[in-house]
Enzyme design. Structure first.
Site, PDB file in Angstrom:
ATOM      1  N   ASP A 147       0.862  -1.173   0.000  1.00  0.00           N
ATOM      2  CA  ASP A 147       0.000   0.000   0.000  1.00  0.00           C
ATOM      3  C   ASP A 147       0.904   1.230   0.000  1.00  0.00           C
ATOM      4  O   ASP A 147       1.991   1.219   0.579  1.00  0.00           O
ATOM      5  CB  ASP A 147      -0.889  -0.002   1.253  1.00  0.00           C
ATOM      6  CG  ASP A 147      -1.699   1.264   1.370  1.00  0.00           C
ATOM      7  OD1 ASP A 147      -2.470   1.552   0.449  1.00  0.00           O
ATOM      8  OD2 ASP A 147      -1.542   1.971   2.385  1.00  0.00           O
TER       9      ASP A 147
ATOM     10  N   TYR B 142      -0.254   4.954   0.364  1.00  0.00           N
ATOM     11  CA  TYR B 142      -0.546   6.189   1.090  1.00  0.00           C
ATOM     12  C   TYR B 142      -0.539   6.053   2.606  1.00  0.00           C
ATOM     13  O   TYR B 142      -0.573   7.056   3.306  1.00  0.00           O
ATOM     14  CB  TYR B 142      -1.871   6.778   0.601  1.00  0.00           C
ATOM     15  CG  TYR B 142      -1.821   7.194  -0.851  1.00  0.00           C
ATOM     16  CD1 TYR B 142      -0.968   8.212  -1.262  1.00  0.00           C
ATOM     17  CD2 TYR B 142      -2.583   6.546  -1.807  1.00  0.00           C
ATOM     18  CE1 TYR B 142      -0.901   8.592  -2.590  1.00  0.00           C
ATOM     19  CE2 TYR B 142      -2.519   6.920  -3.149  1.00  0.00           C
ATOM     20  CZ  TYR B 142      -1.676   7.942  -3.526  1.00  0.00           C
ATOM     21  OH  TYR B 142      -1.614   8.307  -4.853  1.00  0.00           O
TER      22      TYR B 142
ATOM     23  N   ARG C 263      -8.072  14.201   3.965  1.00  0.00           N
ATOM     24  CA  ARG C 263      -7.860  12.776   3.714  1.00  0.00           C
ATOM     25  C   ARG C 263      -9.146  11.984   3.955  1.00  0.00           C
ATOM     26  O   ARG C 263      -9.499  11.100   3.169  1.00  0.00           O
ATOM     27  CB  ARG C 263      -6.731  12.270   4.612  1.00  0.00           C
ATOM     28  CG  ARG C 263      -6.542  10.760   4.637  1.00  0.00           C
ATOM     29  CD  ARG C 263      -6.146  10.185   3.304  1.00  0.00           C
ATOM     30  NE  ARG C 263      -5.650   8.820   3.428  1.00  0.00           N
ATOM     31  CZ  ARG C 263      -5.506   7.987   2.414  1.00  0.00           C
ATOM     32  NH1 ARG C 263      -5.835   8.368   1.183  1.00  0.00           N
ATOM     33  NH2 ARG C 263      -5.036   6.769   2.604  1.00  0.00           N
TER      34      ARG C 263
ATOM     35  N   SER D 290      -2.312  -0.098  -4.810  1.00  0.00           N
ATOM     36  CA  SER D 290      -2.849   1.024  -4.049  1.00  0.00           C
ATOM     37  C   SER D 290      -4.004   1.696  -4.770  1.00  0.00           C
ATOM     38  O   SER D 290      -4.296   1.411  -5.937  1.00  0.00           O
ATOM     39  CB  SER D 290      -1.737   2.036  -3.778  1.00  0.00           C
ATOM     40  OG  SER D 290      -2.060   2.908  -2.722  1.00  0.00           O
ATOM     41  N   ASN D 291      -4.638   2.624  -4.059  1.00  0.00           N
ATOM     42  CA  ASN D 291      -5.856   3.268  -4.546  1.00  0.00           C
ATOM     43  C   ASN D 291      -5.624   4.387  -5.545  1.00  0.00           C
ATOM     44  O   ASN D 291      -6.557   4.828  -6.207  1.00  0.00           O
ATOM     45  CB  ASN D 291      -6.660   3.832  -3.367  1.00  0.00           C
ATOM     46  CG  ASN D 291      -7.641   2.833  -2.797  1.00  0.00           C
ATOM     47  OD1 ASN D 291      -8.084   1.924  -3.484  1.00  0.00           O
ATOM     48  ND2 ASN D 291      -7.978   2.999  -1.532  1.00  0.00           N
TER      49      ASN D 291
END
Length: 229
Positions: free
Chosen positions: A10, A12, A45, A123-124
């Protein structure tokens, strides 16, 4: 456990200092004291991820992570009555492409590659965002797998299936390094062996989906892989 071939990360939460990096960028862009911008950045966020989560439930195409980031920023500007020019807002949106690494992250990545593992971002972020982040590391990554390719955001199973669907590497041969408890839930529910790099000493939201291993930070990853190999 079958032999691990691929270690996915991941970005972030596990690799980048989002809160610290964005607080500095936000303070520099607005002239506000760093202490005042921290709660604003935290809400930015939160709203970014709320919009990404909504994207998973809405009919139609995935809302880009860049747009989720813009929406979150516009929300906090309105919420805190901040008059930030459009061009400065764009600079802040693109600050996500060069956030600072956690202090141990680059050395940890180099160690994993030195051990012979294939490495990947999972990841996103949009593909261009994650490609930019990959360039921050001295060793780089073998693969950059974006939720954009899945059409969904974590914790949707389609994201965690990317190592298999795009690289042909089975879940049992993949070790995912998560940085947050939501990522842990998604990885474990899908069937990926999971390590939680729990820098913030957070708690599991759902104890029904515990990670296979917990480390204090990425400096513990090399030792863990040595035990697992």
């Amino acid at each position: 456990m079958p032999q691990i071939k691929l270690v996915t990360f991941d970005v972030y939460s596990a690799l980048l200092d989002i809160q610290g990096g964005l607080a500095v960028a936000f303070a520099r862009a607005t002239g506000m004291p760093i202490g005042e911008v921290r709660p604003i950045v935290a809400m930015w966020r939160l709203k970014q991820m709320e919009r990404a989560a909504a994207s998973n439930s809405l009919d139609g195409q995935r809302t880009s992570f860049r747009d989720c980031t813009r929406m979150g920023l516009n929300y906090v500007c309105a919420r805190f009555n901040l008059d930030i020019a459009a061009d400065v807002r764009e600079e802040l949106v693109f600050a996500w492409d060069h956030l600072p690494l956690w202090p141990e992250a680059d050395a940890a990545m180099a160690a994993v590659k030195q051990m012979g593992y294939r490495t990947a971002i999972l990841s996103n972020g949009d593909q261009d965002m994650l490609d930019a982040v990959a360039g921050l590391f001295s060793t780089g990554f073998d693969d950059v797998l974006s939720s954009e390719s899945a059409g969904y955001y974590k914790p949707h199973s389609a994201v965690y299936a990317l190592p298999q669907t795009m690289l042909g590497i089975s879940p049992a041969e993949t070790l995912h390094v998560a940085g947050g408890h939501t990522d842990v839930v998604g990885a474990v529910a899908f069937g990926l062996p999971c390590v939680w790099s729990n820098k913030t000493k957070d708690q599991l939201l759902d104890p029904a989906f515990p990670p296979d291993h917990v480390i204090d930070d990425l400096s513990g990853l090399e030792g863990l892989l040595a035990v697992l190999s």
